[in-house]
Scaffold this motif. Structure first.
Motif, PDB file in Angstrom:
ATOM      1  N   PRO A 151       1.615   6.737 -10.927  1.00  0.00           N
ATOM      2  CA  PRO A 151       1.492   6.087  -9.618  1.00  0.00           C
ATOM      3  C   PRO A 151       2.849   5.650  -9.066  1.00  0.00           C
ATOM      4  CG  PRO A 151      -0.023   5.123 -11.218  1.00  0.00           C
ATOM      5  CD  PRO A 151       0.896   6.024 -11.985  1.00  0.00           C
ATOM      6  N   GLU A 152       2.898   5.659  -7.767  1.00  0.00           N
ATOM      7  CA  GLU A 152       4.084   5.192  -7.026  1.00  0.00           C
ATOM      8  C   GLU A 152       4.350   3.716  -7.326  1.00  0.00           C
ATOM      9  OE1 GLU A 152       6.295   5.756  -3.078  1.00  0.00           O
ATOM     10  OE2 GLU A 152       4.589   7.007  -3.584  1.00  0.00           O
ATOM     11  N   PRO A 157       1.022  -1.788 -10.770  1.00  0.00           N
ATOM     12  CA  PRO A 157       2.283  -2.308 -11.341  1.00  0.00           C
ATOM     13  C   PRO A 157       2.501  -1.784 -12.762  1.00  0.00           C
ATOM     14  CG  PRO A 157       0.602  -4.025 -11.268  1.00  0.00           C
ATOM     15  CD  PRO A 157       0.020  -2.841 -10.570  1.00  0.00           C
ATOM     16  N   ALA A 158       3.437  -0.864 -12.872  1.00  0.00           N
ATOM     17  CA  ALA A 158       3.601  -0.135 -14.135  1.00  0.00           C
ATOM     18  C   ALA A 158       4.054  -1.012 -15.293  1.00  0.00           C
ATOM     19  CB  ALA A 158       4.601   1.006 -13.932  1.00  0.00           C
ATOM     20  N   ALA A 169      -3.749   7.761 -16.978  1.00  0.00           N
ATOM     21  CA  ALA A 169      -3.345   8.246 -18.309  1.00  0.00           C
ATOM     22  C   ALA A 169      -4.388   9.221 -18.872  1.00  0.00           C
ATOM     23  CB  ALA A 169      -3.160   7.062 -19.255  1.00  0.00           C
ATOM     24  N   GLN A 170      -5.653   8.925 -18.619  1.00  0.00           N
ATOM     25  CA  GLN A 170      -6.709   9.807 -19.139  1.00  0.00           C
ATOM     26  C   GLN A 170      -6.714  11.159 -18.428  1.00  0.00           C
ATOM     27  OE1 GLN A 170     -10.352   7.519 -19.033  1.00  0.00           O
ATOM     28  NE2 GLN A 170      -9.849   6.467 -20.925  1.00  0.00           N
ATOM     29  N   PRO A 189       6.450   9.898  -8.722  1.00  0.00           N
ATOM     30  CA  PRO A 189       6.229  10.502  -7.398  1.00  0.00           C
ATOM     31  C   PRO A 189       7.483  11.169  -6.824  1.00  0.00           C
ATOM     32  CG  PRO A 189       5.233   8.334  -7.510  1.00  0.00           C
ATOM     33  CD  PRO A 189       6.020   8.493  -8.775  1.00  0.00           C
ATOM     34  N   ASN A 190       8.652  10.772  -7.259  1.00  0.00           N
ATOM     35  CA  ASN A 190       9.885  11.408  -6.762  1.00  0.00           C
ATOM     36  C   ASN A 190      10.238  12.679  -7.535  1.00  0.00           C
ATOM     37  OD1 ASN A 190      10.811  10.442  -9.186  1.00  0.00           O
ATOM     38  ND2 ASN A 190      12.343   9.056  -8.336  1.00  0.00           N
TER      39      ASN A 190
END
Ligand code: PMP
Length: 317
Positions: A151-152, A157-158, A169-170, A189-190
């Motif tokens: 996710p971006e 929130p990573a 993740a799954q 995402p980049n």
């Protein structure tokens, strides 16, 4: 079923020890409906001084951080949580095991604002062997680059270990599995390399140990941090930097780090062999040192091991 996963019968819940089969939540709890839950994963290792949890306080600190990010009130002080982890390991008679604290939002409010739902804390522990398959720690694993991205930043929130994040993740893990890979590496995402479904990623090029920067798309792994510190101690240069996908294919060595995966060599990415296709010398050196530390075979100079039983109590049996 009255007992749990092989070899574990008891679960700690909010200060009590309850049978494995009674650790249930309501179907309408927000944890079930929306994945409103944060968790940790740690390993307890058998050491000469008795079972010891690796970096217990750092994991509990991350749990507290995850709660803070998600505005979950974690009432228990750190010391009590640490004692509870030790208690559930000892109560289950476990020596080496995996430990899973979970803080979840239970059954209460039904709408999007979860603040009125009760918070429940559980700690589970069970024996768990090599995560990425028998022999993976020596032979290495074949992985692909996932078509699913992480996710971006400023979405999920990573840096929080939020249960809901693991739907991503799954997807990554299932896609890898159906295509015959042990794991996958997800891009941010980049388009730059982020991490595996449940592990951080390292590569080695010209003797330098390189890992992606903490950029809001990956978890700040405690094993990642341990490996960076161990490498520096061994005099191996390290670098946290943006990692382009193609750097994976041209690396001399690639490996995953994580509590479950420990230090697992990657022998191919997208069927391109890495280096000579086996475990590289720097990976071997780091893995060896990591294993010596977690198993208490070398002096614990950083206080990374928390004994499950105090030495005096252990001596008394
Ligand atoms: N990334 C993700 C997404 C993870 O779930 C994990 C496992 N907790 C890791 C990295 C590795 O973190 P650690 O070394 O703290 O287990």
């Amino acid at each position: 079923m009255t007992t749990g996963l092989v070899g574990s019968e008891w679960i700690w819940k909010d200060g009590e020890i309850i049978p494995w089969s009674e650790a249930k939540v309501h179907i309408l709890s927000l944890a079930v409906q929306f994945g409103s839950s944060v968790f940790e994963g740690m390993r307890c290792y058998s050491t000469p001084a008795g079972p010891a949890v690796f970096r217990l306080h750092d994991h509990l600190r991350r749990l507290r951080d995850s709660c803070r990010i998600y505005r979950i009130e974690l009432a228990l002080p750190q010391e009590e949580l640490a004692a509870a982890c030790a208690e559930i390991i000892a109560r289950n008679g476990l020596d080496s095991c995996y430990v899973r604290p979970m803080v979840l939002r239970g059954y209460g409010s039904a709408g999007m604002n979860p603040i009125d739902s009760p918070v429940e804390t559980y700690i589970c522990a069970w024996p768990w062997g090599t995560y990425l398959g028998e022999g993976a720690l020596e032979a290495g694993v074949d992985v692909c680059v996932s078509s699913w991205q992480r996710p971006e930043p400023n979405t999920f929130p990573a840096l929080a270990k939020g249960a809901g994040h693991y739907n991503n993740a799954q997807l990554i893990k299932m896609e890898a599995a159906v295509n015959g890979y042990a794991e996958a590496i997800a891009l941010a995402p980049n388009g730059l390399v982020s991490e595996g479904s449940g592990q951080n990623l390292f590569l080695v090029r010209d003797g330098v140990v390189i890992t992606p920067v903490i950029d809001g798309t990956l978890l700040a792994g405690i094993t990642r941090d341990s490996i960076l510190k161990i490498a520096r101690e061994l005099g191996v240069p390290t670098c946290e930097q943006p990692v382009a996908r193609e750097m994976l294919y041209t690396a001399d060595e690639v490996f995953f780090t994580g509590t479950a995966a420990e230090v697992t060599p990657v022998r191919s990415v997208d069927r391109i062999p890495i280096g000579s296709g086996g475990m590289g010398p720097i990976t071997r050196q780091l893995q060896k040192r990591f294993m010596q530390i977690v198993h208490g075979e070398v002096e614990d100079t950083r206080g990374w091991l928390s004994l499950v039983r105090e030495p005096a109590a252990a001596a008394r049996g």
